[in-house]
Write a protein that holds these residues in place. Sequence first.
Motif, PDB file in Angstrom:
ATOM      1  N   LEU A 204       0.839  -1.196   0.000  1.00 42.53           N
ATOM      2  CA  LEU A 204       0.000   0.000   0.000  1.00 42.53           C
ATOM      3  C   LEU A 204       0.875   1.248   0.000  1.00 42.53           C
ATOM      4  O   LEU A 204       1.969   1.265   0.590  1.00 42.53           O
ATOM      5  N   ALA A 205       0.386   2.304  -0.621  1.00 44.88           N
ATOM      6  CA  ALA A 205       1.126   3.560  -0.690  1.00 44.88           C
ATOM      7  C   ALA A 205       1.032   4.301   0.638  1.00 44.88           C
ATOM      8  O   ALA A 205       0.007   4.265   1.317  1.00 44.88           O
ATOM      9  N   ALA A 206       2.116   4.985   0.990  1.00 40.95           N
ATOM     10  CA  ALA A 206       2.139   5.739   2.250  1.00 40.95           C
ATOM     11  C   ALA A 206       1.023   6.779   2.299  1.00 40.95           C
ATOM     12  O   ALA A 206       0.475   7.074   3.372  1.00 40.95           O
ATOM     13  N   SER A 207       0.665   7.328   1.139  1.00 43.22           N
ATOM     14  CA  SER A 207      -0.396   8.337   1.078  1.00 43.22           C
ATOM     15  C   SER A 207      -1.763   7.762   1.445  1.00 43.22           C
ATOM     16  O   SER A 207      -2.665   8.500   1.837  1.00 43.22           O
ATOM     17  N   ASP A 208      -1.922   6.458   1.307  1.00 38.56           N
ATOM     18  CA  ASP A 208      -3.150   5.789   1.736  1.00 38.56           C
ATOM     19  C   ASP A 208      -3.045   5.288   3.175  1.00 38.56           C
ATOM     20  O   ASP A 208      -3.996   5.359   3.952  1.00 38.56           O
ATOM     21  N   VAL A 209      -1.859   4.801   3.516  1.00 39.64           N
ATOM     22  CA  VAL A 209      -1.666   4.175   4.821  1.00 39.64           C
ATOM     23  C   VAL A 209      -1.851   5.152   5.966  1.00 39.64           C
ATOM     24  O   VAL A 209      -2.495   4.841   6.973  1.00 39.64           O
ATOM     25  N   TYR A 210      -1.292   6.361   5.852  1.00 41.33           N
ATOM     26  CA  TYR A 210      -1.333   7.280   6.990  1.00 41.33           C
ATOM     27  C   TYR A 210      -2.774   7.615   7.394  1.00 41.33           C
ATOM     28  O   TYR A 210      -3.068   7.800   8.586  1.00 41.33           O
ATOM     29  N   ILE A 211      -3.672   7.653   6.422  1.00 42.85           N
ATOM     30  CA  ILE A 211      -5.081   7.929   6.729  1.00 42.85           C
ATOM     31  C   ILE A 211      -5.714   6.724   7.418  1.00 42.85           C
ATOM     32  O   ILE A 211      -6.444   6.861   8.396  1.00 42.85           O
ATOM     33  N   ARG A 212      -5.392   5.531   6.923  1.00 44.09           N
ATOM     34  CA  ARG A 212      -5.980   4.309   7.481  1.00 44.09           C
ATOM     35  C   ARG A 212      -5.598   4.085   8.936  1.00 44.09           C
ATOM     36  O   ARG A 212      -6.367   3.495   9.693  1.00 44.09           O
ATOM     37  N   VAL A 213      -4.403   4.530   9.308  1.00 39.91           N
ATOM     38  CA  VAL A 213      -3.952   4.287  10.677  1.00 39.91           C
ATOM     39  C   VAL A 213      -4.148   5.504  11.589  1.00 39.91           C
ATOM     40  O   VAL A 213      -3.624   5.541  12.702  1.00 39.91           O
TER      41      VAL A 213
ATOM     42  N   ASN B  96      -1.865  13.924   8.901  1.00 34.21           N
ATOM     43  CA  ASN B  96      -1.172  14.326   7.673  1.00 34.21           C
ATOM     44  C   ASN B  96       0.048  13.426   7.454  1.00 34.21           C
ATOM     45  O   ASN B  96       0.552  12.763   8.374  1.00 34.21           O
ATOM     46  N   LEU B  97       0.536  13.421   6.232  1.00 33.98           N
ATOM     47  CA  LEU B  97       1.632  12.535   5.833  1.00 33.98           C
ATOM     48  C   LEU B  97       2.938  12.925   6.507  1.00 33.98           C
ATOM     49  O   LEU B  97       3.746  12.054   6.863  1.00 33.98           O
ATOM     50  N   SER B  98       3.153  14.214   6.733  1.00 28.56           N
ATOM     51  CA  SER B  98       4.393  14.682   7.336  1.00 28.56           C
ATOM     52  C   SER B  98       4.539  14.154   8.769  1.00 28.56           C
ATOM     53  O   SER B  98       5.597  13.652   9.161  1.00 28.56           O
ATOM     54  N   HIS B  99       3.474  14.282   9.539  1.00 25.63           N
ATOM     55  CA  HIS B  99       3.493  13.778  10.921  1.00 25.63           C
ATOM     56  C   HIS B  99       3.706  12.262  10.938  1.00 25.63           C
ATOM     57  O   HIS B  99       4.487  11.729  11.743  1.00 25.63           O
ATOM     58  N   PHE B 100       3.034  11.585  10.039  1.00 20.39           N
ATOM     59  CA  PHE B 100       3.174  10.131   9.938  1.00 20.39           C
ATOM     60  C   PHE B 100       4.608   9.746   9.587  1.00 20.39           C
ATOM     61  O   PHE B 100       5.192   8.847  10.198  1.00 20.39           O
ATOM     62  N   SER B 101       5.197  10.437   8.631  1.00 17.37           N
ATOM     63  CA  SER B 101       6.554  10.136   8.185  1.00 17.37           C
ATOM     64  C   SER B 101       7.561  10.309   9.316  1.00 17.37           C
ATOM     65  O   SER B 101       8.435   9.457   9.541  1.00 17.37           O
ATOM     66  N   ASN B 102       7.423  11.391  10.069  1.00 18.83           N
ATOM     67  CA  ASN B 102       8.349  11.657  11.180  1.00 18.83           C
ATOM     68  C   ASN B 102       8.196  10.629  12.293  1.00 18.83           C
ATOM     69  O   ASN B 102       9.190  10.137  12.842  1.00 18.83           O
ATOM     70  N   ALA B 103       6.942  10.305  12.626  1.00 16.47           N
ATOM     71  CA  ALA B 103       6.686   9.334  13.693  1.00 16.47           C
ATOM     72  C   ALA B 103       7.177   7.948  13.288  1.00 16.47           C
ATOM     73  O   ALA B 103       7.736   7.208  14.114  1.00 16.47           O
ATOM     74  N   PHE B 104       6.997   7.601  12.028  1.00 15.52           N
ATOM     75  CA  PHE B 104       7.417   6.296  11.513  1.00 15.52           C
ATOM     76  C   PHE B 104       8.944   6.145  11.607  1.00 15.52           C
ATOM     77  O   PHE B 104       9.450   5.118  12.083  1.00 15.52           O
ATOM     78  N   LYS B 105       9.656   7.158  11.183  1.00 20.61           N
ATOM     79  CA  LYS B 105      11.120   7.096  11.216  1.00 20.61           C
ATOM     80  C   LYS B 105      11.633   7.037  12.642  1.00 20.61           C
ATOM     81  O   LYS B 105      12.588   6.309  12.948  1.00 20.61           O
ATOM     82  N   LYS B 106      11.008   7.782  13.530  1.00 19.32           N
ATOM     83  CA  LYS B 106      11.420   7.783  14.932  1.00 19.32           C
ATOM     84  C   LYS B 106      11.177   6.417  15.568  1.00 19.32           C
ATOM     85  O   LYS B 106      11.999   5.934  16.366  1.00 19.32           O
ATOM     86  N   HIS B 107      10.071   5.769  15.208  1.00 19.09           N
ATOM     87  CA  HIS B 107       9.704   4.482  15.812  1.00 19.09           C
ATOM     88  C   HIS B 107      10.538   3.336  15.258  1.00 19.09           C
ATOM     89  O   HIS B 107      11.020   2.462  16.018  1.00 19.09           O
ATOM     90  N   PHE B 108      10.760   3.314  13.935  1.00 18.49           N
ATOM     91  CA  PHE B 108      11.428   2.173  13.311  1.00 18.49           C
ATOM     92  C   PHE B 108      12.884   2.439  12.945  1.00 18.49           C
ATOM     93  O   PHE B 108      13.640   1.506  12.649  1.00 18.49           O
ATOM     94  N   GLY B 109      13.273   3.711  12.907  1.00 20.68           N
ATOM     95  CA  GLY B 109      14.645   4.040  12.543  1.00 20.68           C
ATOM     96  C   GLY B 109      14.922   4.010  11.067  1.00 20.68           C
ATOM     97  O   GLY B 109      16.078   4.061  10.635  1.00 20.68           O
ATOM     98  N   VAL B 110      13.856   3.891  10.263  1.00 19.06           N
ATOM     99  CA  VAL B 110      14.005   3.894   8.806  1.00 19.06           C
ATOM    100  C   VAL B 110      12.947   4.832   8.210  1.00 19.06           C
ATOM    101  O   VAL B 110      11.888   5.040   8.799  1.00 19.06           O
ATOM    102  N   ALA B 111      13.238   5.359   7.027  1.00 20.20           N
ATOM    103  CA  ALA B 111      12.290   6.235   6.349  1.00 20.20           C
ATOM    104  C   ALA B 111      11.242   5.403   5.624  1.00 20.20           C
ATOM    105  O   ALA B 111      11.447   4.220   5.336  1.00 20.20           O
ATOM    106  N   LEU B 112      10.110   6.017   5.330  1.00 18.47           N
ATOM    107  CA  LEU B 112       9.056   5.330   4.594  1.00 18.47           C
ATOM    108  C   LEU B 112       9.541   4.770   3.265  1.00 18.47           C
ATOM    109  O   LEU B 112       9.155   3.682   2.849  1.00 18.47           O
ATOM    110  N   THR B 113      10.432   5.501   2.610  1.00 21.27           N
ATOM    111  CA  THR B 113      10.915   5.101   1.293  1.00 21.27           C
ATOM    112  C   THR B 113      11.828   3.870   1.346  1.00 21.27           C
ATOM    113  O   THR B 113      12.119   3.253   0.312  1.00 21.27           O
TER     114      THR B 113
END
Length: 250
Positions: free
Chosen positions: A217-226, A230-247
């Motif tokens: 699934l695309a990140a642009s769809d996933v952030y809404i589902r969870v 917004n995508l920016s907040h999701f991207s920052n939280a994701f990297k902080k939690h997992f240590g890797v970027a969405l890409t």
Amino acid sequence: MICEEKVTEHMLAFIFSGKMIVYNSSKKIIIHAGEAAFIRKNHLVHKIKQPIGSTPFNGVFLHLDSRLMKDIASLITIPNIKLNDTLGKQLYIPIEKNNFISGYFRSLDKYFTESNSPSHKLMKVKLQEMLIILIEQKPQLIPMLFDYTPAWRTDLQEFMRNNYLSELSIEEFAHYSGRSLSSFKRKFAKMTGGETPARWIMHKRLDAAMTMLKEGLAASDVYIRVGFKNLSHFSNAFKKHFGVALTQVS
């Protein structure tokens, strides 16, 4: 029309026209015209009542008040049937079409289309009639029908596991789990070893997001589902939690 409802008592629904979508975070069902359903207590559900074409939605909803159930149980013979574990975990249990069920609800509908509502005494008689029908037509419901567990004092771990993706505030999570905010936080801290509800929900949502991303699934769809705004907040939280970027997720 979308309704959110905390189902604190068992509910029977019968749809005369249109359809109704009932769903929670893990299950979605559609009840069509002419169909009846038993919906278990102690659930947070959403109901969408929809017309079909030019035909408006029309349905009857019967709440099985536990106090009345106790009174009626002393008046009728109830077979001793063991609870089916699989059935006992289902949110929605369809009631097969038959003349007894449809005839009952059609008679009940007439009371609510008149100017006066039926009396408490009359509703008790009608509820007794429905219970006798269910005992005869759907006896496997008996253990649930006559379960007098206090309304909406649900298992907190199960409730949170089923609803962490819901768009609820911490106060609403407490309310819908049947607890005060302070009781909710105390129970939650004990359950998780001190983790706050907000942090636990965030981590669960991010874990769910990781699963969705790995499924393609695309990140642009996933952030809404969870549940992120917004995508920016999701991207920052994701990297902080997992240590890797969405890409970097594949």
